[in-house]
Design a protein around this motif. Structure first.
Motif, short mmCIF file in Angstrom:
data_model
loop_
_atom_site.label_atom_id
_atom_site.label_comp_id
_atom_site.label_asym_id
_atom_site.label_seq_id
_atom_site.Cartn_x
_atom_site.Cartn_y
_atom_site.Cartn_z
N LYS A 1 57.84 -38.03 -43.68
CA LYS A 1 57.31 -39.15 -44.45
C LYS A 1 56.17 -39.86 -43.73
O LYS A 1 55.38 -40.57 -44.35
N THR A 2 56.10 -39.70 -42.41
CA THR A 2 55.00 -40.30 -41.65
C THR A 2 53.76 -39.44 -41.85
O THR A 2 53.78 -38.24 -41.59
N ASN A 3 52.69 -40.06 -42.33
CA ASN A 3 51.46 -39.32 -42.58
C ASN A 3 50.71 -39.12 -41.25
O ASN A 3 50.34 -40.08 -40.58
N VAL A 4 50.47 -37.87 -40.91
CA VAL A 4 49.87 -37.55 -39.61
C VAL A 4 48.44 -38.07 -39.51
O VAL A 4 48.04 -38.63 -38.49
N LYS A 5 47.67 -37.92 -40.56
CA LYS A 5 46.28 -38.38 -40.53
C LYS A 5 46.22 -39.90 -40.39
O LYS A 5 45.36 -40.45 -39.71
N TRP A 6 47.14 -40.59 -41.05
CA TRP A 6 47.20 -42.05 -40.91
C TRP A 6 47.51 -42.42 -39.48
O TRP A 6 46.88 -43.33 -38.91
N LEU A 7 48.45 -41.73 -38.84
CA LEU A 7 48.84 -42.07 -37.48
C LEU A 7 47.70 -41.84 -36.48
O LEU A 7 47.48 -42.67 -35.58
N VAL A 8 46.95 -40.75 -36.65
CA VAL A 8 45.85 -40.51 -35.71
C VAL A 8 44.76 -41.57 -35.90
O VAL A 8 44.12 -42.00 -34.93
N LEU A 9 44.57 -42.01 -37.13
CA LEU A 9 43.61 -43.09 -37.38
C LEU A 9 44.09 -44.39 -36.75
O LEU A 9 43.31 -45.15 -36.16
N LEU A 10 45.39 -44.65 -36.86
CA LEU A 10 45.96 -45.87 -36.29
C LEU A 10 45.83 -45.87 -34.77
O LEU A 10 45.46 -46.88 -34.16
N LEU A 11 46.11 -44.72 -34.14
CA LEU A 11 46.03 -44.64 -32.68
C LEU A 11 44.58 -44.81 -32.20
O LEU A 11 44.34 -45.23 -31.07
N GLY A 12 43.62 -44.46 -33.07
CA GLY A 12 42.22 -44.62 -32.71
C GLY A 12 41.64 -45.97 -33.09
O GLY A 12 40.51 -46.29 -32.70
N TYR A 13 42.40 -46.78 -33.85
CA TYR A 13 41.94 -48.11 -34.23
C TYR A 13 41.83 -48.97 -32.98
O TYR A 13 42.68 -48.93 -32.09
N SER A 14 40.79 -49.78 -32.89
CA SER A 14 40.45 -50.48 -31.66
C SER A 14 41.62 -51.25 -31.03
O SER A 14 41.81 -51.19 -29.81
N LYS A 15 42.42 -51.93 -31.84
CA LYS A 15 43.52 -52.73 -31.31
C LYS A 15 44.52 -51.87 -30.54
O LYS A 15 44.93 -52.20 -29.41
N PHE A 16 44.90 -50.73 -31.10
CA PHE A 16 45.89 -49.87 -30.46
C PHE A 16 45.25 -48.91 -29.45
O PHE A 16 45.88 -48.54 -28.46
N HIS A 17 44.01 -48.56 -29.69
CA HIS A 17 43.27 -47.73 -28.73
C HIS A 17 43.19 -48.46 -27.39
O HIS A 17 43.42 -47.87 -26.32
N LEU A 18 42.88 -49.75 -27.44
CA LEU A 18 42.80 -50.56 -26.22
C LEU A 18 44.18 -50.73 -25.60
O LEU A 18 44.33 -50.66 -24.37
N ALA A 19 45.20 -50.93 -26.45
CA ALA A 19 46.57 -51.11 -25.93
C ALA A 19 47.03 -49.87 -25.17
O ALA A 19 47.70 -49.96 -24.14
#
Length: 490
Positions: free
Chosen positions: A346-364
Protein backbone atom coordinates in the motif's frame (compact mmCIF):
# COMPACT_ATOMS: atom_id res chain seq x y z
CA UNK A 1 49.25 11.74 -46.27
CA UNK A 2 49.23 11.59 -50.06
CA UNK A 3 47.71 14.01 -52.51
CA UNK A 4 45.26 11.28 -53.51
CA UNK A 5 43.61 11.50 -50.08
CA UNK A 6 43.17 15.28 -50.23
CA UNK A 7 39.84 16.28 -51.81
CA UNK A 8 39.80 18.75 -54.66
CA UNK A 9 39.69 22.31 -53.36
CA UNK A 10 41.44 21.39 -50.11
CA UNK A 11 45.04 21.46 -48.89
CA UNK A 12 47.17 19.84 -46.20
CA UNK A 13 48.33 22.08 -43.31
CA UNK A 14 49.92 21.65 -39.90
CA UNK A 15 46.44 21.40 -38.37
CA UNK A 16 44.98 19.05 -40.97
CA UNK A 17 43.17 19.30 -44.29
CA UNK A 18 41.38 22.63 -44.85
CA UNK A 19 39.88 24.49 -47.83
CA UNK A 20 42.42 26.03 -50.21
CA UNK A 21 41.14 29.54 -49.58
CA UNK A 22 41.45 29.24 -45.78
CA UNK A 23 44.55 30.07 -43.75
CA UNK A 24 46.19 28.87 -40.55
CA UNK A 25 47.45 31.67 -38.30
CA UNK A 26 48.64 31.98 -34.74
CA UNK A 27 46.25 33.88 -32.49
CA UNK A 28 49.09 36.34 -31.90
CA UNK A 29 49.04 37.20 -35.62
CA UNK A 30 45.43 38.34 -35.58
CA UNK A 31 44.93 39.82 -32.10
CA UNK A 32 46.56 41.93 -29.41
CA UNK A 33 46.69 40.87 -25.78
CA UNK A 34 46.17 42.28 -22.32
CA UNK A 35 46.12 41.23 -18.70
CA UNK A 36 44.84 42.22 -15.30
CA UNK A 37 45.35 42.01 -11.58
CA UNK A 38 43.59 41.65 -8.23
CA UNK A 39 43.42 44.87 -6.24
CA UNK A 40 44.45 44.44 -2.61
CA UNK A 41 41.78 42.59 -0.66
CA UNK A 42 42.96 44.40 2.45
CA UNK A 43 41.39 47.54 0.96
CA UNK A 44 38.04 45.97 0.20
CA UNK A 45 36.09 49.13 0.94
CA UNK A 46 38.28 51.27 -1.30
CA UNK A 47 38.71 48.95 -4.26
CA UNK A 48 35.58 46.77 -4.34
CA UNK A 49 32.69 48.20 -2.30
CA UNK A 50 30.09 49.81 -4.59
CA UNK A 51 32.31 49.10 -7.59
CA UNK A 52 31.07 50.11 -11.03
CA UNK A 53 33.55 48.41 -13.40
CA UNK A 54 33.10 44.73 -14.27
CA UNK A 55 35.97 42.61 -12.90
CA UNK A 56 36.15 39.14 -14.45
CA UNK A 57 37.57 36.08 -12.68
CA UNK A 58 37.83 32.48 -13.89
CA UNK A 59 34.56 31.63 -12.13
CA UNK A 60 32.78 34.24 -14.27
CA UNK A 61 33.77 32.51 -17.50
CA UNK A 62 30.98 30.47 -19.10
CA UNK A 63 32.40 29.68 -22.58
CA UNK A 64 29.88 32.17 -23.88
CA UNK A 65 28.93 35.82 -23.49
CA UNK A 66 29.70 37.73 -20.30
CA UNK A 67 26.94 40.10 -19.27
CA UNK A 68 27.71 40.43 -15.57
CA UNK A 69 30.39 39.57 -13.02
CA UNK A 70 30.32 38.45 -9.41
CA UNK A 71 32.43 41.42 -8.35
CA UNK A 72 33.05 44.96 -9.58
CA UNK A 73 35.90 47.37 -8.86
CA UNK A 74 35.90 51.08 -8.11
CA UNK A 75 37.41 54.09 -9.84
CA UNK A 76 40.13 54.05 -7.17
CA UNK A 77 41.09 50.54 -8.22
CA UNK A 78 41.30 51.67 -11.83
CA UNK A 79 43.45 54.68 -10.93
CA UNK A 80 45.80 53.10 -8.38
CA UNK A 81 46.44 49.61 -9.83
CA UNK A 82 47.48 48.24 -13.21
CA UNK A 83 43.92 47.30 -14.15
CA UNK A 84 42.93 47.96 -17.76
CA UNK A 85 39.42 48.33 -19.10
CA UNK A 86 39.30 45.89 -22.01
CA UNK A 87 36.84 46.71 -24.80
CA UNK A 88 33.69 44.81 -25.70
CA UNK A 89 34.27 41.91 -28.14
CA UNK A 90 37.40 40.97 -26.16
CA UNK A 91 37.79 37.22 -25.64
CA UNK A 92 39.00 36.04 -22.23
CA UNK A 93 40.93 32.79 -21.72
CA UNK A 94 41.65 31.18 -18.34
CA UNK A 95 45.33 30.35 -17.79
CA UNK A 96 45.27 28.81 -14.30
CA UNK A 97 43.20 26.39 -12.21
CA UNK A 98 44.11 22.93 -13.46
CA UNK A 99 42.94 20.93 -16.45
CA UNK A 100 39.26 21.56 -15.69
CA UNK A 101 39.73 25.35 -15.77
CA UNK A 102 42.44 26.23 -18.28
CA UNK A 103 41.05 27.21 -21.65
CA UNK A 104 37.66 28.32 -20.33
CA UNK A 105 36.49 31.33 -22.29
CA UNK A 106 34.16 34.27 -22.26
CA UNK A 107 33.38 37.11 -24.66
CA UNK A 108 32.84 40.59 -23.25
CA UNK A 109 29.64 42.29 -24.34
CA UNK A 110 30.68 45.44 -22.50
CA UNK A 111 34.06 46.80 -21.33
CA UNK A 112 35.55 45.04 -18.31
CA UNK A 113 38.68 44.49 -16.26
CA UNK A 114 40.14 41.08 -15.45
CA UNK A 115 42.32 39.43 -12.83
CA UNK A 116 45.79 37.97 -13.34
CA UNK A 117 44.51 34.43 -14.02
CA UNK A 118 43.03 35.47 -17.37
CA UNK A 119 44.42 36.61 -20.69
CA UNK A 120 42.53 39.19 -22.75
CA UNK A 121 42.52 38.53 -26.50
CA UNK A 122 41.52 41.65 -28.48
CA UNK A 123 40.82 40.56 -32.08
CA UNK A 124 41.85 42.64 -35.09
CA UNK A 125 38.41 42.90 -36.64
CA UNK A 126 39.89 43.15 -40.14
CA UNK A 127 41.36 39.65 -39.73
CA UNK A 128 39.18 37.72 -37.32
CA UNK A 129 35.61 37.84 -36.01
CA UNK A 130 35.53 37.66 -32.21
CA UNK A 131 32.46 35.40 -32.11
CA UNK A 132 34.08 32.99 -34.55
CA UNK A 133 37.26 32.94 -32.43
CA UNK A 134 35.18 32.18 -29.31
CA UNK A 135 33.58 29.14 -30.95
CA UNK A 136 36.92 27.94 -32.31
CA UNK A 137 38.62 28.22 -28.91
CA UNK A 138 35.78 26.27 -27.31
CA UNK A 139 35.97 23.62 -30.03
CA UNK A 140 39.71 23.18 -29.44
CA UNK A 141 39.68 23.33 -25.63
CA UNK A 142 41.51 20.00 -25.36
CA UNK A 143 44.48 21.58 -27.14
CA UNK A 144 45.57 23.19 -23.87
CA UNK A 145 46.18 19.82 -22.24
CA UNK A 146 49.04 19.26 -24.66
CA UNK A 147 50.75 22.54 -23.78
CA UNK A 148 49.89 22.90 -20.08
CA UNK A 149 52.79 22.78 -17.65
CA UNK A 150 53.48 23.71 -14.07
CA UNK A 151 56.01 23.34 -11.30
CA UNK A 152 53.03 23.45 -8.94
CA UNK A 153 50.27 20.92 -8.40
CA UNK A 154 47.88 22.35 -11.02
CA UNK A 155 48.83 22.64 -14.69
CA UNK A 156 48.57 26.08 -16.31
CA UNK A 157 49.15 27.85 -19.59
CA UNK A 158 50.84 31.17 -20.33
CA UNK A 159 50.00 34.19 -22.44
CA UNK A 160 52.67 33.03 -24.90
CA UNK A 161 50.86 29.69 -25.22
CA UNK A 162 47.69 31.58 -26.11
CA UNK A 163 49.52 33.77 -28.62
CA UNK A 164 50.90 30.62 -30.27
CA UNK A 165 47.47 28.95 -30.49
CA UNK A 166 46.88 27.90 -34.14
CA UNK A 167 43.54 28.97 -35.56
CA UNK A 168 41.97 28.20 -38.95
CA UNK A 169 40.69 31.33 -40.69
CA UNK A 170 38.22 31.51 -43.56
CA UNK A 171 37.24 34.91 -44.94
CA UNK A 172 35.65 37.45 -42.64
CA UNK A 173 32.29 36.86 -44.35
CA UNK A 174 32.50 33.10 -43.82
CA UNK A 175 33.70 33.53 -40.23
CA UNK A 176 30.65 35.69 -39.61
CA UNK A 177 28.33 33.15 -41.20
CA UNK A 178 29.77 30.30 -39.11
CA UNK A 179 29.53 32.38 -35.93
CA UNK A 180 25.88 33.22 -36.62
CA UNK A 181 24.93 29.58 -37.09
CA UNK A 182 26.75 28.32 -33.98
CA UNK A 183 25.51 31.23 -31.87
CA UNK A 184 21.97 30.42 -32.95
CA UNK A 185 22.37 26.86 -31.66
CA UNK A 186 23.87 28.27 -28.45
CA UNK A 187 20.73 30.36 -28.04
CA UNK A 188 18.62 27.21 -28.43
CA UNK A 189 20.75 25.45 -25.79
CA UNK A 190 20.37 28.42 -23.44
CA UNK A 191 16.61 28.40 -23.99
CA UNK A 192 16.40 24.68 -23.17
CA UNK A 193 18.48 25.19 -20.02
CA UNK A 194 16.13 28.00 -18.97
CA UNK A 195 13.06 25.82 -19.59
CA UNK A 196 14.58 22.98 -17.54
CA UNK A 197 15.44 25.34 -14.68
CA UNK A 198 11.90 26.78 -14.72
CA UNK A 199 10.27 23.35 -14.67
CA UNK A 200 12.53 22.24 -11.82
CA UNK A 201 11.52 25.33 -9.84
CA UNK A 202 7.85 24.56 -10.48
CA UNK A 203 8.35 20.95 -9.39
CA UNK A 204 10.12 22.06 -6.20
CA UNK A 205 7.27 24.42 -5.34
CA UNK A 206 4.70 21.71 -6.11
CA UNK A 207 6.55 19.22 -3.89
CA UNK A 208 6.50 21.78 -1.09
CA UNK A 209 2.72 22.02 -1.34
CA UNK A 210 1.70 18.41 -2.04
CA UNK A 211 4.16 16.50 0.17
CA UNK A 212 3.29 18.62 3.22
CA UNK A 213 -0.47 18.68 2.67
CA UNK A 214 -0.58 22.47 2.33
CA UNK A 215 -2.37 21.86 -0.95
CA UNK A 216 -4.56 18.82 -1.62
CA UNK A 217 -5.31 17.28 -4.97
CA UNK A 218 -8.92 17.09 -6.15
CA UNK A 219 -10.81 14.31 -4.40
CA UNK A 220 -8.68 14.35 -1.24
CA UNK A 221 -9.20 16.13 2.07
CA UNK A 222 -12.59 17.59 1.27
CA UNK A 223 -14.01 19.06 4.45
CA UNK A 224 -10.82 18.27 6.36
CA UNK A 225 -8.84 20.80 8.32
CA UNK A 226 -5.30 20.79 9.70
CA UNK A 227 -3.93 19.42 12.96
CA UNK A 228 -0.75 19.88 14.98
CA UNK A 229 1.97 17.23 14.91
CA UNK A 230 5.61 16.86 15.90
CA UNK A 231 6.48 17.94 12.35
CA UNK A 232 4.14 20.92 12.33
CA UNK A 233 0.68 21.40 10.84
CA UNK A 234 -0.57 18.46 8.74
CA UNK A 235 -3.99 17.48 7.32
CA UNK A 236 -6.38 15.84 9.76
CA UNK A 237 -6.42 12.58 7.78
CA UNK A 238 -2.61 12.31 7.59
CA UNK A 239 -0.28 10.70 10.09
CA UNK A 240 3.29 11.17 11.25
CA UNK A 241 5.11 7.83 11.35
CA UNK A 242 8.70 6.63 11.70
CA UNK A 243 10.23 5.19 8.53
CA UNK A 244 10.33 1.84 10.30
CA UNK A 245 6.54 1.61 9.84
CA UNK A 246 6.98 1.88 6.08
CA UNK A 247 10.28 0.07 5.56
CA UNK A 248 10.71 -3.60 6.40
CA UNK A 249 14.40 -3.98 5.57
CA UNK A 250 17.47 -2.01 4.52
CA UNK A 251 19.90 -4.41 2.88
CA UNK A 252 23.41 -3.41 1.84
CA UNK A 253 25.47 -5.35 -0.65
CA UNK A 254 29.11 -6.39 -0.34
CA UNK A 255 32.34 -4.85 -1.49
CA UNK A 256 33.93 -6.61 -4.48
CA UNK A 257 36.95 -6.10 -6.68
CA UNK A 258 36.00 -4.27 -9.85
CA UNK A 259 37.37 -2.84 -13.07
CA UNK A 260 36.63 0.65 -14.38
CA UNK A 261 35.05 0.65 -17.82
CA UNK A 262 33.30 3.23 -19.97
CA UNK A 263 31.13 0.57 -21.60
CA UNK A 264 27.81 -0.10 -19.87
CA UNK A 265 26.25 -3.44 -20.74
CA UNK A 266 23.11 -4.71 -19.00
CA UNK A 267 24.29 -8.32 -19.39
CA UNK A 268 27.74 -7.89 -17.84
CA UNK A 269 28.04 -8.41 -14.09
CA UNK A 270 28.79 -5.03 -12.55
CA UNK A 271 28.79 -3.36 -9.14
CA UNK A 272 27.07 -0.01 -8.67
CA UNK A 273 29.03 3.09 -7.72
CA UNK A 274 27.71 5.39 -4.99
CA UNK A 275 27.08 7.89 -7.80
CA UNK A 276 24.35 5.57 -9.15
CA UNK A 277 21.70 7.43 -7.15
CA UNK A 278 21.11 11.18 -7.09
CA UNK A 279 18.14 13.49 -6.69
CA UNK A 280 15.62 10.64 -6.77
CA UNK A 281 17.04 9.12 -9.96
CA UNK A 282 18.86 5.85 -10.59
CA UNK A 283 21.76 5.70 -13.07
CA UNK A 284 22.58 2.05 -13.85
CA UNK A 285 25.46 3.09 -16.10
CA UNK A 286 27.26 4.36 -12.98
CA UNK A 287 28.80 0.97 -12.36
CA UNK A 288 32.05 -0.99 -12.69
CA UNK A 289 32.62 -4.49 -14.04
CA UNK A 290 33.13 -7.06 -11.31
CA UNK A 291 36.39 -8.96 -11.45
CA UNK A 292 35.82 -12.57 -12.53
CA UNK A 293 37.15 -13.90 -9.21
CA UNK A 294 34.56 -11.90 -7.22
CA UNK A 295 31.35 -12.39 -9.23
CA UNK A 296 30.06 -15.12 -6.89
CA UNK A 297 30.43 -12.83 -3.86
CA UNK A 298 28.01 -10.19 -5.20
CA UNK A 299 24.48 -10.89 -3.99
CA UNK A 300 21.93 -8.03 -3.98
CA UNK A 301 20.37 -6.91 -7.29
CA UNK A 302 18.40 -3.68 -7.82
CA UNK A 303 14.81 -4.83 -8.17
CA UNK A 304 11.84 -3.28 -9.96
CA UNK A 305 9.80 -0.56 -8.24
CA UNK A 306 12.26 -0.08 -5.40
CA UNK A 307 14.54 2.54 -3.84
CA UNK A 308 18.29 2.57 -3.39
CA UNK A 309 19.83 4.86 -0.77
CA UNK A 310 23.44 5.99 -0.41
CA UNK A 311 24.21 5.11 3.22
CA UNK A 312 27.93 6.01 3.05
CA UNK A 313 29.22 8.89 0.96
CA UNK A 314 30.66 12.40 1.06
CA UNK A 315 28.79 14.90 3.29
CA UNK A 316 27.08 16.43 0.25
CA UNK A 317 25.96 13.11 -1.24
CA UNK A 318 25.22 10.88 1.75
CA UNK A 319 21.50 10.08 1.93
CA UNK A 320 20.91 10.48 -1.82
CA UNK A 321 18.36 8.05 -3.18
CA UNK A 322 17.01 6.86 -6.50
CA UNK A 323 13.92 5.07 -7.86
CA UNK A 324 14.62 1.78 -9.67
CA UNK A 325 12.07 1.25 -12.43
CA UNK A 326 12.99 -2.33 -13.39
CA UNK A 327 15.05 -5.29 -12.20
CA UNK A 328 18.74 -5.52 -13.16
CA UNK A 329 19.83 -9.16 -12.74
CA UNK A 330 23.44 -8.43 -13.70
CA UNK A 331 23.86 -5.34 -11.52
CA UNK A 332 24.74 -5.59 -7.83
CA UNK A 333 24.46 -3.29 -4.83
CA UNK A 334 27.75 -2.49 -3.00
CA UNK A 335 28.23 -2.20 0.74
CA UNK A 336 27.79 1.59 0.63
CA UNK A 337 24.27 1.45 -0.78
CA UNK A 338 21.02 0.15 0.73
CA UNK A 339 18.20 -1.52 -1.13
CA UNK A 340 14.88 -0.69 0.52
CA UNK A 341 12.19 -3.36 1.07
CA UNK A 342 8.78 -2.02 2.12
CA UNK A 343 6.41 -3.48 4.71
CA UNK A 344 3.25 -3.05 2.64
CA UNK A 345 2.31 -2.85 -1.00
CA UNK A 346 0.00 0.00 0.00
CA UNK A 347 3.00 2.31 0.40
CA UNK A 348 3.64 3.99 -2.94
CA UNK A 349 7.33 3.63 -3.80
CA UNK A 350 7.50 6.69 -6.05
CA UNK A 351 5.86 8.81 -3.35
CA UNK A 352 8.39 7.61 -0.77
CA UNK A 353 11.42 8.39 -2.94
CA UNK A 354 9.99 11.86 -3.55
CA UNK A 355 9.43 12.31 0.18
CA UNK A 356 13.00 11.24 1.03
CA UNK A 357 14.26 13.77 -1.51
CA UNK A 358 12.06 16.60 -0.21
CA UNK A 359 14.26 19.27 1.38
CA UNK A 360 12.93 18.86 4.94
CA UNK A 361 13.64 15.13 5.11
CA UNK A 362 16.67 15.24 2.81
CA UNK A 363 18.33 17.56 5.32
CA UNK A 364 17.17 15.44 8.27
CA UNK A 365 18.83 12.36 6.72
CA UNK A 366 22.11 14.23 6.25
CA UNK A 367 22.01 15.45 9.84
CA UNK A 368 21.93 11.89 11.24
CA UNK A 369 25.01 10.90 9.20
CA UNK A 370 28.08 10.52 11.40
CA UNK A 371 31.80 10.02 10.94
CA UNK A 372 35.10 11.36 12.20
CA UNK A 373 36.31 12.03 8.66
CA UNK A 374 35.27 15.29 7.07
CA UNK A 375 35.22 13.61 3.67
CA UNK A 376 33.04 10.57 4.42
CA UNK A 377 29.82 10.15 6.41
CA UNK A 378 27.79 7.09 7.33
CA UNK A 379 24.10 6.61 8.20
CA UNK A 380 23.18 4.05 10.85
CA UNK A 381 20.12 1.88 10.19
CA UNK A 382 18.41 2.58 13.55
CA UNK A 383 18.77 6.34 13.09
CA UNK A 384 17.43 6.20 9.54
CA UNK A 385 14.42 4.04 10.45
CA UNK A 386 13.61 6.25 13.44
CA UNK A 387 13.13 9.35 11.27
CA UNK A 388 9.54 10.62 11.39
CA UNK A 389 7.80 11.55 8.13
CA UNK A 390 4.40 12.71 6.85
CA UNK A 391 2.17 9.86 5.70
CA UNK A 392 -1.03 10.48 3.72
CA UNK A 393 -3.45 7.66 2.79
CA UNK A 394 -2.09 5.30 0.12
CA UNK A 395 -4.49 6.56 -2.57
CA UNK A 396 -3.27 10.12 -2.05
CA UNK A 397 0.36 8.92 -2.07
CA UNK A 398 -0.24 7.47 -5.54
CA UNK A 399 -1.94 10.65 -6.77
CA UNK A 400 0.88 12.87 -5.50
CA UNK A 401 3.47 10.58 -7.06
CA UNK A 402 1.57 10.68 -10.35
CA UNK A 403 1.61 14.48 -10.54
CA UNK A 404 5.27 14.84 -9.60
CA UNK A 405 6.37 11.93 -11.80
CA UNK A 406 4.67 13.58 -14.78
CA UNK A 407 6.73 16.68 -14.07
CA UNK A 408 9.85 14.53 -13.94
CA UNK A 409 8.97 13.09 -17.34
CA UNK A 410 8.63 16.58 -18.80
CA UNK A 411 12.03 17.54 -17.40
CA UNK A 412 13.61 14.31 -18.66
CA UNK A 413 12.23 14.95 -22.16
CA UNK A 414 13.76 18.43 -22.17
CA UNK A 415 17.06 17.05 -20.89
CA UNK A 416 17.11 14.52 -23.73
CA UNK A 417 16.42 17.27 -26.24
CA UNK A 418 19.19 19.35 -24.67
CA UNK A 419 21.66 16.47 -24.93
CA UNK A 420 20.67 15.92 -28.56
CA UNK A 421 21.10 19.62 -29.34
CA UNK A 422 24.53 19.71 -27.71
CA UNK A 423 25.57 16.68 -29.74
CA UNK A 424 24.21 18.34 -32.85
CA UNK A 425 26.29 21.43 -32.12
CA UNK A 426 29.42 19.31 -31.72
CA UNK A 427 28.77 17.85 -35.14
CA UNK A 428 28.21 21.28 -36.62
CA UNK A 429 31.48 22.58 -35.18
CA UNK A 430 33.34 19.55 -36.51
CA UNK A 431 31.99 20.31 -39.97
CA UNK A 432 32.01 24.09 -40.08
CA UNK A 433 35.21 24.93 -38.19
CA UNK A 434 37.28 22.55 -40.30
CA UNK A 435 35.76 23.50 -43.65
CA UNK A 436 34.34 20.04 -44.34
CA UNK A 437 31.01 21.77 -44.88
CA UNK A 438 31.01 25.24 -46.43
CA UNK A 439 28.35 27.84 -45.93
CA UNK A 440 26.88 29.84 -48.79
CA UNK A 441 27.64 33.46 -47.98
CA UNK A 442 25.48 36.09 -49.66
CA UNK A 443 25.97 39.80 -50.00
CA UNK A 444 23.52 40.49 -47.19
CA UNK A 445 23.54 39.12 -43.67
CA UNK A 446 21.82 35.73 -43.95
CA UNK A 447 19.68 33.97 -41.39
CA UNK A 448 21.13 30.79 -39.81
CA UNK A 449 18.76 28.57 -41.76
CA UNK A 450 19.38 30.31 -45.09
CA UNK A 451 23.11 29.80 -44.58
CA UNK A 452 22.57 26.05 -44.69
CA UNK A 453 20.39 26.01 -47.79
CA UNK A 454 23.09 24.65 -50.12
CA UNK A 455 25.48 22.87 -47.73
CA UNK A 456 26.44 19.23 -48.07
CA UNK A 457 24.01 17.34 -45.91
CA UNK A 458 25.70 13.99 -46.38
CA UNK A 459 28.96 15.26 -44.88
CA UNK A 460 27.06 16.48 -41.87
CA UNK A 461 25.11 13.26 -41.41
CA UNK A 462 28.25 11.18 -41.46
CA UNK A 463 30.18 13.38 -39.05
CA UNK A 464 31.67 11.21 -36.32
CA UNK A 465 30.51 13.71 -33.74
CA UNK A 466 26.88 12.94 -34.46
CA UNK A 467 27.01 9.34 -33.30
CA UNK A 468 23.78 8.44 -31.58
CA UNK A 469 21.63 11.04 -33.36
CA UNK A 470 19.18 9.52 -35.84
CA UNK A 471 19.11 11.65 -38.99
CA UNK A 472 17.68 9.49 -41.81
CA UNK A 473 18.70 10.35 -45.36
CA UNK A 474 16.03 12.23 -47.26
CA UNK A 475 15.47 13.30 -50.85
CA UNK A 476 18.34 15.33 -52.33
CA UNK A 477 16.24 18.47 -52.46
CA UNK A 478 15.78 18.40 -48.68
CA UNK A 479 18.22 20.95 -47.23
CA UNK A 480 20.16 20.78 -43.99
CA UNK A 481 18.12 23.77 -42.88
CA UNK A 482 15.02 21.59 -43.02
CA UNK A 483 16.75 18.96 -40.94
CA UNK A 484 17.76 21.48 -38.27
CA UNK A 485 14.27 22.94 -38.27
CA UNK A 486 12.91 19.45 -37.59
CA UNK A 487 15.11 19.02 -34.56
CA UNK A 488 14.26 22.50 -33.29
CA UNK A 489 10.57 21.62 -33.33
CA UNK A 490 11.07 18.17 -31.77
Amino acid sequence: MTNATIPAGYKQTEVGIIPEDWEVKSLGDVASFGGGTTPSRSQQEKYFANGVFLWVKTTDLNNSYIYETEEKVTQSAMSETCLTLHPSETILVAMYGGLNQIGRTGLLLSPATINQALSAVIPNDKLIVSHYALHYLNFKVDYWKSVASSSRKDPNITSNDIKSFPIILPSIKEQTAIAIVLSDVDALIASLNAQIAKKRDIKTATMQQLLTGKQRLAGFGEGKGMKSSELGEIPEDWEVVPLSELIRQLIAGVSVNSIDSDDYDEETSAILKTSAVYNGRFFPQESKKISATDIKRAKINPHANSIIVSRMNTPSLVGECGYVDKSYPFLFVPDRLWSIYLRSEKTNVKWLVLLLGYSKFHLAIKEIATGTSGSMKNIAKPAFLALSVFCPPSEEQAAIAGVLSAMDEDIAALEQRLAKTKAMKQGMMQELLTGRTRLVVGSTKPSPFDLYEQTKRENFVHSSRLEGIHMPMQKPETSLADVLAKYRAA
